[in-house]
Design a protein around this motif. Sequence first.
Motif, PDB file in Angstrom:
ATOM      1  N   ARG A 179      -3.992  -7.029  -9.771  1.00 44.55           N
ATOM      2  CA  ARG A 179      -3.012  -7.842  -9.058  1.00 44.55           C
ATOM      3  C   ARG A 179      -2.127  -7.001  -8.132  1.00 44.55           C
ATOM      4  O   ARG A 179      -1.819  -7.405  -7.006  1.00 44.55           O
ATOM      5  N   GLU A 180      -1.722  -5.810  -8.596  1.00 45.25           N
ATOM      6  CA  GLU A 180      -0.784  -5.006  -7.813  1.00 45.25           C
ATOM      7  C   GLU A 180      -1.404  -4.444  -6.537  1.00 45.25           C
ATOM      8  O   GLU A 180      -0.690  -4.005  -5.636  1.00 45.25           O
ATOM      9  N   HIS A 181      -2.735  -4.455  -6.440  1.00 47.68           N
ATOM     10  CA  HIS A 181      -3.377  -3.889  -5.254  1.00 47.68           C
ATOM     11  C   HIS A 181      -3.277  -4.797  -4.031  1.00 47.68           C
ATOM     12  O   HIS A 181      -3.355  -4.317  -2.899  1.00 47.68           O
ATOM     13  N   PHE A 182      -3.102  -6.086  -4.241  1.00 41.87           N
ATOM     14  CA  PHE A 182      -3.138  -6.993  -3.097  1.00 41.87           C
ATOM     15  C   PHE A 182      -1.880  -6.914  -2.235  1.00 41.87           C
ATOM     16  O   PHE A 182      -1.982  -6.912  -1.002  1.00 41.87           O
ATOM     17  N   PRO A 183      -0.679  -6.819  -2.808  1.00 38.09           N
ATOM     18  CA  PRO A 183       0.475  -6.544  -1.944  1.00 38.09           C
ATOM     19  C   PRO A 183       0.358  -5.191  -1.227  1.00 38.09           C
ATOM     20  O   PRO A 183       0.800  -5.049  -0.082  1.00 38.09           O
TER      21      PRO A 183
ATOM     22  N   GLY B  28      -8.543  -5.475  -1.287  1.00 43.10           N
ATOM     23  CA  GLY B  28      -7.676  -5.038  -2.376  1.00 43.10           C
ATOM     24  C   GLY B  28      -8.466  -4.456  -3.525  1.00 43.10           C
ATOM     25  O   GLY B  28      -7.913  -4.200  -4.600  1.00 43.10           O
ATOM     26  N   THR B  29      -9.754  -4.254  -3.311  1.00 45.79           N
ATOM     27  CA  THR B  29     -10.659  -3.660  -4.295  1.00 45.79           C
ATOM     28  C   THR B  29     -11.339  -2.457  -3.651  1.00 45.79           C
ATOM     29  O   THR B  29     -11.079  -2.136  -2.484  1.00 45.79           O
ATOM     30  N   GLY B  30     -12.219  -1.810  -4.394  1.00 49.19           N
ATOM     31  CA  GLY B  30     -13.029  -0.768  -3.787  1.00 49.19           C
ATOM     32  C   GLY B  30     -13.938  -1.354  -2.727  1.00 49.19           C
ATOM     33  O   GLY B  30     -14.196  -2.563  -2.704  1.00 49.19           O
ATOM     34  N   PRO B  31     -14.467  -0.522  -1.819  1.00 51.12           N
ATOM     35  CA  PRO B  31     -15.272  -1.042  -0.712  1.00 51.12           C
ATOM     36  C   PRO B  31     -16.593  -1.656  -1.149  1.00 51.12           C
ATOM     37  O   PRO B  31     -17.241  -2.345  -0.361  1.00 51.12           O
ATOM     38  N   ASP B  32     -16.973  -1.416  -2.391  1.00 46.60           N
ATOM     39  CA  ASP B  32     -18.229  -1.971  -2.911  1.00 46.60           C
ATOM     40  C   ASP B  32     -18.000  -3.167  -3.828  1.00 46.60           C
ATOM     41  O   ASP B  32     -18.943  -3.671  -4.445  1.00 46.60           O
ATOM     42  N   GLN B  33     -16.763  -3.631  -3.921  1.00 48.87           N
ATOM     43  CA  GLN B  33     -16.412  -4.724  -4.833  1.00 48.87           C
ATOM     44  C   GLN B  33     -15.774  -5.860  -4.030  1.00 48.87           C
ATOM     45  O   GLN B  33     -14.602  -5.778  -3.653  1.00 48.87           O
TER      46      GLN B  33
END
Length: 377
Positions: free
Chosen positions: A212-216, A176-181
């Motif tokens: 928060r909104e990225h995880f759904p 749910g984050t960038g690929p480096d995070q």
Amino acid sequence: MPVADKARTRAWLRLIHTPGLGPRRIARLIAQFGSAETAVAAAPRGWAHAGLEPGRSGEPPAADAQGVEQDLRWLEAPAHHLVCLGEDDYPPLLAPLDGAPAALFVAGDPALLWHAQVAVVGSRNPTAGGRDNAADFAGELARAGLVVTSGLAAGIDAAAHAAALDAGGATIAVMGTGPDQVYPAANRRLAARIAAEGALVSEYPTGTGVRREHFPQRNRIVVGLSLGTLVVEAALQSGALISARLAAEAGREVFALPGSIHNPLARGCHRLLREGATLVESAQEILTAVAGPARELGQKLRQRLDSAGPDPAKPPASILDPAYQRLMEALGHDPVPMERLVERTGLTVDALSSMLLVLELEGRVAAIHGRYARSGS
């Protein structure tokens, strides 16, 4: 990176980093213009067809140039990839879904996106029994040749990822984050192992932190990649239930484990069972349920690989396994029932079922009305 590939990648990144262009609008641009390069060149007038109106200056919003360059630097590292909608590597189960990601940042093996997958999801704070169940199911699914997919969260997700790798299988972690995070930070070591032995996947550019909104939104990718979703433990208000709903809406199988009526983390699973999810008590039940769709996906993958030419440097793993050799020796060109294979190999029905599914996906065995034979193809 070859010049042509870099131009294509830069064009995609410009679309991704342009304010106001989400997955649906980018998909419309690609459908209209045929490629990211052509779509970028068509601005500003052509972009109005994607629902993005030019500003007062007559130009579309400018892409974040710094973000584009940061992503390009990340992509220059070994085993870092950008898999784009409409291109050959884009996962076929995800592509038809409304709002499918325009592109996926992948650290690891992008070929796994095409493989048959089962999502394993659940609570971030599971009971000890729930954690064990997630590990047991994930390990069995991985040993059967399926990729275990989850969201890299604490709890059930992490247990499923680790168990799949420990079983010698593959796993995909959708972030749910960038690929480096990596989030949570406690999973950094696990994430590094997944990147080395499986794949980390994100639709978000590098540098994207926790929102928060990225995880759904991530959950739709987890279930969209998968033939089915197993919910191990979930409270009545949880992200796992969102995943199950998304899976059902996409026409995918939803499986749930029953639990104690006194366990609040079983209530979400019980709700799913009342709403029509399949109750499962063993991984074999999941394997049986997804065997048909897995074969269809395997056929698509074989057709794609055949069109690209064989890779003799990468023989199927089953060729090197003595148990698989014993099974192949027990199989002939005339179909035989399962009980005959048990007699000939000394293997259990559960073990044979898993191995036969792997061999079917590899195109080495054909299943004919509950009987099995060597494939003539």
